[in-house]
Design a protein around this motif. Sequence first.
Motif, PDB file in Angstrom:
ATOM      1  N   LEU A  62      -1.177 -12.157   4.445  1.00 16.91           N
ATOM      2  CA  LEU A  62      -0.367 -12.347   2.960  1.00 16.91           C
ATOM      3  C   LEU A  62      -0.720 -12.804   2.193  1.00 16.91           C
ATOM      4  O   LEU A  62      -0.798 -13.123   0.560  1.00 16.91           O
ATOM      5  CB  LEU A  62       1.215 -13.122   3.758  1.00 16.91           C
ATOM      6  N   LYS A  65      -3.359 -11.539   0.527  1.00 17.23           N
ATOM      7  CA  LYS A  65      -2.864 -10.868  -0.352  1.00 17.23           C
ATOM      8  C   LYS A  65      -2.484 -11.351  -2.133  1.00 17.23           C
ATOM      9  O   LYS A  65      -3.262 -10.425  -2.463  1.00 17.23           O
ATOM     10  CB  LYS A  65      -2.183  -9.266   0.114  1.00 17.23           C
ATOM     11  N   ASN A  66      -2.046 -11.971  -1.797  1.00 17.06           N
ATOM     12  CA  ASN A  66      -1.307 -12.610  -3.058  1.00 17.06           C
ATOM     13  C   ASN A  66      -1.823 -13.729  -3.364  1.00 17.06           C
ATOM     14  O   ASN A  66      -1.316 -14.001  -4.316  1.00 17.06           O
ATOM     15  CB  ASN A  66       0.155 -13.350  -2.290  1.00 17.06           C
ATOM     16  N   PRO A  72      -6.622 -13.286  -5.305  1.00 15.08           N
ATOM     17  CA  PRO A  72      -5.960 -12.275  -4.233  1.00 15.08           C
ATOM     18  C   PRO A  72      -7.505 -11.634  -4.379  1.00 15.08           C
ATOM     19  O   PRO A  72      -8.534 -11.431  -4.491  1.00 15.08           O
ATOM     20  CB  PRO A  72      -5.563 -11.616  -5.261  1.00 15.08           C
ATOM     21  N   SER A  74      -7.772  -8.428  -1.799  1.00 18.62           N
ATOM     22  CA  SER A  74      -6.682  -6.493  -0.374  1.00 18.62           C
ATOM     23  C   SER A  74      -7.872  -6.521   0.403  1.00 18.62           C
ATOM     24  O   SER A  74      -7.535  -6.093   1.332  1.00 18.62           O
ATOM     25  CB  SER A  74      -6.743  -5.953  -1.714  1.00 18.62           C
TER      26      SER A  74
END
Length: 163
Positions: A62, A65-66, A72, A74
């Motif tokens: 998380l 991802k954020n 970030p 991915s």
Amino acid sequence: MIFAAVTLSGACGAQAPDSITETVAQAKVLMRSGEAGAAQARLLFEQAAGEGSGVAAYYLGLMRKNGMGGEPDSVAALRWLELAARRQVAPAMFIAANMLASSDMDQARHWLDAACALEYPEALMQKAIALQEGTMGHARDQKQAALYFKMAEHAMGHRQPEP
């Protein structure tokens, strides 16, 4: 704030389960404290994930991802979330399924079905919608959709606490 002590277990140097739980709890506090604690939280989550914690891998995914505690990423996020998913963390399965939906539908369905098997409400709802609309490689099936909607409603009433 009390910091978790690292307890060594045997010759392999693995943390004792209570110590891993304490490390994850400490990392969650740091993660929620904002950018000031994010970098340290990521380090603690990496440590605990390396010691076998699926929950730590989930939170690390998380964060990646954020962009918490860094840019970030991915690709790294998906790698950590899939590790957490393999360690039976239902929210990680659900997020990984959604991240993969545009690139690998078979793997996306695998993780969505795995989250459904653990009665994760959001996964059950998403599968119900997919069955109702005939998406994600499913044929339209209103009876199956209705069943999954009922299962999602039931699961919402018995929601597991956050990992």
